[in-house]
Scaffold this motif. Structure first.
Motif, PDB file in Angstrom:
ATOM      1  N   TRP A  64      33.767  34.218  40.164  1.00 49.68           N
ATOM      2  CA  TRP A  64      34.514  35.412  40.306  1.00 49.68           C
ATOM      3  C   TRP A  64      34.120  36.421  38.902  1.00 49.68           C
ATOM      4  CZ3 TRP A  64      36.827  39.075  42.174  1.00 49.68           C
ATOM      5  CH2 TRP A  64      37.745  40.021  41.315  1.00 49.68           C
ATOM      6  N   GLN A  65      33.793  36.013  38.069  1.00 50.87           N
ATOM      7  CA  GLN A  65      33.439  36.891  36.873  1.00 50.87           C
ATOM      8  C   GLN A  65      32.342  37.728  36.935  1.00 50.87           C
ATOM      9  OE1 GLN A  65      33.231  34.643  33.227  1.00 50.87           O
ATOM     10  NE2 GLN A  65      35.196  34.059  33.058  1.00 50.87           N
ATOM     11  N   ALA A  66      31.311  37.044  37.685  1.00 49.19           N
ATOM     12  CA  ALA A  66      30.012  38.000  38.046  1.00 49.19           C
ATOM     13  C   ALA A  66      30.334  38.825  39.456  1.00 49.19           C
ATOM     14  CB  ALA A  66      28.990  36.872  38.301  1.00 49.19           C
ATOM     15  N   LYS A  67      30.888  38.015  40.420  1.00 49.87           N
ATOM     16  CA  LYS A  67      30.911  38.864  41.821  1.00 49.87           C
ATOM     17  C   LYS A  67      32.002  39.900  41.721  1.00 49.87           C
ATOM     18  CE  LYS A  67      27.723  36.420  44.152  1.00 49.87           C
ATOM     19  NZ  LYS A  67      26.781  36.941  44.767  1.00 49.87           N
ATOM     20  N   GLY A  68      33.000  39.428  40.981  1.00 53.15           N
ATOM     21  CA  GLY A  68      34.387  40.579  40.955  1.00 53.15           C
ATOM     22  C   GLY A  68      33.938  41.864  40.198  1.00 53.15           C
ATOM     23  N   TYR A  69      32.883  41.795  39.166  1.00 55.51           N
ATOM     24  CA  TYR A  69      32.343  43.011  38.540  1.00 55.51           C
ATOM     25  C   TYR A  69      31.652  43.815  39.521  1.00 55.51           C
ATOM     26  CZ  TYR A  69      34.887  41.519  34.328  1.00 55.51           C
ATOM     27  OH  TYR A  69      35.841  41.114  33.412  1.00 55.51           O
ATOM     28  N   ILE A  70      30.670  43.016  40.248  1.00 57.05           N
ATOM     29  CA  ILE A  70      29.737  43.553  41.115  1.00 57.05           C
ATOM     30  C   ILE A  70      30.437  44.379  42.211  1.00 57.05           C
ATOM     31  CG2 ILE A  70      28.237  43.069  42.784  1.00 57.05           C
ATOM     32  CD1 ILE A  70      27.135  40.799  41.349  1.00 57.05           C
ATOM     33  N   ILE A  71      31.581  43.690  42.833  1.00 53.24           N
ATOM     34  CA  ILE A  71      32.453  44.515  43.880  1.00 53.24           C
ATOM     35  C   ILE A  71      33.141  45.798  42.941  1.00 53.24           C
ATOM     36  CG2 ILE A  71      34.574  44.223  45.266  1.00 53.24           C
ATOM     37  CD1 ILE A  71      32.088  43.164  46.509  1.00 53.24           C
ATOM     38  N   LEU A  72      33.431  45.579  41.768  1.00 55.48           N
ATOM     39  CA  LEU A  72      34.236  46.687  41.208  1.00 55.48           C
ATOM     40  C   LEU A  72      33.304  47.919  41.049  1.00 55.48           C
ATOM     41  CD1 LEU A  72      36.752  47.939  39.768  1.00 55.48           C
ATOM     42  CD2 LEU A  72      36.044  46.745  37.962  1.00 55.48           C
ATOM     43  N   MET A  73      31.997  47.499  40.603  1.00 58.25           N
ATOM     44  CA  MET A  73      30.842  48.699  40.349  1.00 58.25           C
ATOM     45  C   MET A  73      30.696  49.163  41.873  1.00 58.25           C
ATOM     46  SD  MET A  73      27.081  47.900  39.001  1.00 58.25           S
ATOM     47  CE  MET A  73      27.849  47.152  37.562  1.00 58.25           C
ATOM     48  N   ALA A  74      30.567  48.485  42.815  1.00 59.56           N
ATOM     49  CA  ALA A  74      30.454  49.089  44.187  1.00 59.56           C
ATOM     50  C   ALA A  74      31.482  50.007  44.549  1.00 59.56           C
ATOM     51  CB  ALA A  74      30.305  48.137  45.158  1.00 59.56           C
ATOM     52  N   GLY A  75      32.868  49.632  44.213  1.00 57.13           N
ATOM     53  CA  GLY A  75      33.898  50.566  44.574  1.00 57.13           C
ATOM     54  C   GLY A  75      33.728  51.925  43.666  1.00 57.13           C
ATOM     55  N   LEU A  76      33.583  51.686  42.217  1.00 53.39           N
ATOM     56  CA  LEU A  76      33.141  52.807  41.384  1.00 53.39           C
ATOM     57  C   LEU A  76      32.274  53.679  42.172  1.00 53.39           C
ATOM     58  CD1 LEU A  76      33.993  51.506  38.227  1.00 53.39           C
ATOM     59  CD2 LEU A  76      35.613  52.645  39.551  1.00 53.39           C
TER      60      LEU A  76
END
Length: 224
Positions: A112-124
């Motif tokens: 989660w720590q890696a994938k979650g931040y990737i998804i958050l970056m995509a949203g931003l």
């Protein structure tokens, strides 16, 4: 299940927004000639875009010509060209980042720590690209409306809102919506991770210790 649906919906909406951004950037229908007052030559339509202007005659023949110089454009179109190019790059980058993070279908603690931040970056990135696309579309539309109701502007120079502007508003909405979906997915996964079930390791250790003591006592009783 909900997380996977959010990911798929965000990727589809973001993909539509990315393709639409490319289309709006290349379309010549940003400004369309207005048939008002003495300008009643209806068999000839003038389109003005970011890269070229076109003349369409009686729905039969259309001629397009690329602008000879960027200085030939008005200030709003010059800025819109740069902003739309930036929006295209940002939307494409956001789509690629979202595809990389699509494997986060379960909020597992190890990934989660890696994938979650990737998804958050995509949203931003999707949200930022939507704002970048919305600025030039609203700017050009405001200029067209101001000139249309300005009596000092010649009727032959007045323009109407083209199809590219309407499509631009839809594209900006799709990009911002995709960003909101991916950010919501991040919040959803973070909430599940906070309240998720974690195995009590101290219970396992105590159980093994108790089991060892019981086994040793049983062994002693056999020898006695």
């Amino acid at each position: 299940m909900v997380g996977s649906a959010l990911q798929i919906a965000g990727l589809l909406v973001g993909g539509i927004g990315m393709i639409g951004t490319f289309a709006v950037t290349g379309m010549p229908q940003w400004r369309v000639s207005a048939f008002i007052e003495n300008n009643i030559i209806v068999f000839e339509t003038i389109w003005e875009g970011l890269w070229m202007h076109c003349i369409r005659q009686a729905n039969i023949r259309m001629q397009c010509k690329v602008y000879d110089s960027m200085l030939a454009l008005s200030l709003d179109l010059q800025a819109s060209r740069g902003l739309m190019c930036a929006g295209s790059v940002l939307s494409f980058l956001a789509f690629v980042v979202a595809v990389v993070g699509m494997k986060c279908t379960r909020c597992v603690q190890s990934s989660w720590q890696a994938k979650g931040y990737i998804i958050l970056m995509a949203g931003l990135l999707f949200s930022l690209s939507g704002v970048v696309v919305l600025i030039p579309v609203c700017w050009v539309a405001n200029t067209i409306i101001s000139d249309f109701y300005n009596p000092a502007v010649n009727a032959a120079q007045k323009r109407e809102l083209g199809e590219a502007l309407y499509l631009g508003w839809v594209v900006a909405f799709c990009l911002i919506a995709a960003g909101a979906i991916f950010c919501s997915f991040y919040r959803y996964c973070e909430k599940n991770r906070s309240y998720g079930y974690s195995t009590p390791t101290h219970f396992s250790t105590d159980s093994q210790h108790l089991y060892g003591k019981t086994e040793s006592s049983y062994s002693k009783s056999q020898y006695v």
